[in-house]
Every structure is written in structure tokens, then in C-alpha cells.
Write a protein that holds these residues in place. Sequence first.
Motif, PDB file in Angstrom:
ATOM      1  N   ASP A  33      37.082  29.233 -55.464  1.00  0.00           N
ATOM      2  CA  ASP A  33      37.711  30.376 -54.793  1.00  0.00           C
ATOM      3  C   ASP A  33      39.187  30.091 -54.500  1.00  0.00           C
ATOM      4  N   ASP A  94      42.920  30.582 -49.030  1.00  0.00           N
ATOM      5  CA  ASP A  94      41.519  30.188 -48.862  1.00  0.00           C
ATOM      6  C   ASP A  94      41.358  29.057 -47.846  1.00  0.00           C
ATOM      7  N   HIS A 114      39.864  33.967 -45.884  1.00  0.00           N
ATOM      8  CA  HIS A 114      38.710  34.757 -45.433  1.00  0.00           C
ATOM      9  C   HIS A 114      37.852  33.985 -44.427  1.00  0.00           C
ATOM     10  N   HIS A 115      38.240  32.748 -44.097  1.00  0.00           N
ATOM     11  CA  HIS A 115      37.507  32.028 -43.048  1.00  0.00           C
ATOM     12  C   HIS A 115      37.951  32.553 -41.690  1.00  0.00           C
ATOM     13  N   THR A 139      38.228  34.703 -50.801  1.00  0.00           N
ATOM     14  CA  THR A 139      39.659  35.012 -50.878  1.00  0.00           C
ATOM     15  C   THR A 139      39.964  35.656 -52.231  1.00  0.00           C
ATOM     16  N   ASP A 169      31.607  31.470 -53.660  1.00  0.00           N
ATOM     17  CA  ASP A 169      31.636  31.617 -52.205  1.00  0.00           C
ATOM     18  C   ASP A 169      30.528  32.508 -51.662  1.00  0.00           C
TER      19      ASP A 169
HETATM   20 MN    MN Z   1      36.716  30.763 -50.035  1.00  0.00          MN
END
Ligand code: MN
Length: 345
Positions: A33, A94, A114-115, A139, A169
Motif C-alpha cells: 500500500d 501510508d 489512512h491510519h 492509502t 490492506d
Molecule cells: Mn496502508
Amino acid sequence: MAYFKNLEKPLAHLLSLFSKEQRWLITIIADPDAVASALALRRIMQNRVKSVTIASPTEMTRPDNLSMLKLLRISIEKFTPEMCSEYDRFAIVDSQPDHNPLFLPIDYSIVIDHHPEKEDVQYDTDGRFINVRPNYGATSTMMTEFLYNLDINITPRMATALQLGIRTDTGIFERSGSEVDMRAYQYLSKFANPDLRSHILKSEYKMSWLPYFSMAFANFIAISGKESQIFTYLPEVDNGDILVAIADFCMRVQEIAWVAVAGKIDDHITVIFRGGALNQDLGELATIAFNEIGSAGGHRNIARAEIPIANIPQKINIVEFLLREIADALDETKDTLEESEEHDE
Ligand SMILES: [Mn+2]
């Protein structure tokens, strides 16, 4: 109908950060990712800045990931704090600056991830492009939206990379991921190269692992005499990835219900348990068998145990010992299984 939401405003902000004399460094913690997202960001920067380098402090080692780098012709540099002096601007994708101590001192102009953000983290957004979307599965999905909105031509290699990012992911949408991730994946299918993708996904093994496979097959033992329950042992092995690969492979054999693949790695024994659709809880089995002399645990179909050699009684055959522990634990779980089945009726 538009595929994705309109991102005109934020993307105008993103593009406003670029100018021709800048040398950019994109830092990642390499996984499919992150790699795909960095490629997409570099594509957006192309012709807008002087140069873009992608660097990661960690390396990918899984064969399929190595295959992704090779077949999609991606090169990632090894990140070192010293290299930062060679760059004018920094982006992270990411991941976030506080995910790795090496990234903390860097003054990032772009954060795309995206975390979820840690609660106490407050980014200085002043002039920066901070885009963190925990409701996205990857991401790569965010980057697909960006490319779409910027009307950038997506090459087969880029599309394939982004699809691999989303697959990894979200666990192919089985573990996580929402509608927007599926839509991005579907959109990318128009451009991706399915042959490349399937070649990469099939690259599960390394040539150097194959002798371990033959040894594992030669050492097959039916646990408690049942052919559907297989134990095997490798007297010396470099890393646990090989044991996992052999265990996963065994689960493709129709007659095998579950498997325990053990191997000696340095000063301990690792046992990898894999199962399918059956009533045996392997996490429980591993715990009962090995938690007293090592660490063990897992889920119904995936479990692992680590046992220091020092904790195994001396003058005892290791294979016999491991087999007996597993068989005894099996008897114990059978009792509870039968009780609960009686209870069901
Ligand atoms: Mn990721």
C-alpha cells in the motif's frame, strides 16, 4: 456519474505546494500500500518539481512483495537520516511522522494516510497538506481518488500497484475496507494488467525454500494416527516465513484438516498451526500444548507457539516431545469439545 467525490479544493492546495526547483523525498514504511501510494504521489509531482525520491527504513522481504518491486520496476531507496540534507521538501504516505522515530524530526509538507491519528497528535497544518482518512481501507484508495480528480492517466503498472495496495490492506475486502475501496479497485481494473497482477500474487515462494518443502513432506507424521492431522519438523531453518509457507501450502491438500509445522530457529522451536473449516480450535490447542514452556496462542484456524530449547527436557527426542504435547492437548480439547456438543443437543 462521477466515480469518486470531488476533491477540487484540497487538490488545488496540494498542487500549490510544488515548484520546479524542489527536490522531494517521500518517506514510507515499505509495504504494497505504501509503495503504490508513493508511486502515485510521485506521478502527481512529475513535471511539477525537480526530482522525487522514495525511501524506506525497512525492506520488504515476502516473495510476492519482492516480485511486485521487480515486475512493476519500482526502486525504493534505503532511508537514512543523513540523506534528508539532500532534499528541500518532504512527504509521508501510508504512515505518520510519529510512526517511526526516524521520521519524527522531519518537517513534512505532506501527510497522506489512512491510519487513525493518535489522540494527542496535533499537526501544524499551516500551509501543509494533511490528509488522514481512517475510514479508508488503504492509502492506495485515497491516491486513486486523487489521480481520478486530477485527470491523470493511470498506466497499467500504476493501476496494478494500487490494486495490490488495496488488496493487501483490506485482505481482499474480507478484513476491512468500505465501498470506496471497492469502487477504487473496480475503477483500477480498467487499467490494470491482470497477468502481471496474478504473476505477482502467485510468487509465494523462494527457490531457497524448496529443499525445506521436500524435507517437510518427507517428515510428515499423522497426529494421533489421523491422516487429516499432520505434524512435520525441520531440524534447522532460517526464519519463520518458511514454516508459514509450508503450513499454508499443506492447507491446499484436500485430505489435510489441520497442520502443525515445527522448526528449530536459533535457540528456540517455532510451531505454526494452520486449519480450515473444522471444529478444532488451534489457538486453544497451541495454548494448552505449549504455553507452560513457551509462548503460544492464536485464533481458531491460525496459531503459533515459540518454545525456548532450554525449556525442553534434555535427552528427549524433540519430535517425540512436540508430538506428545500436541496429542495430549488434543485429548484435552476433545473432552471439552464433546461436553459442549452434548450441551448443544
Ligand atoms: Mn496502508
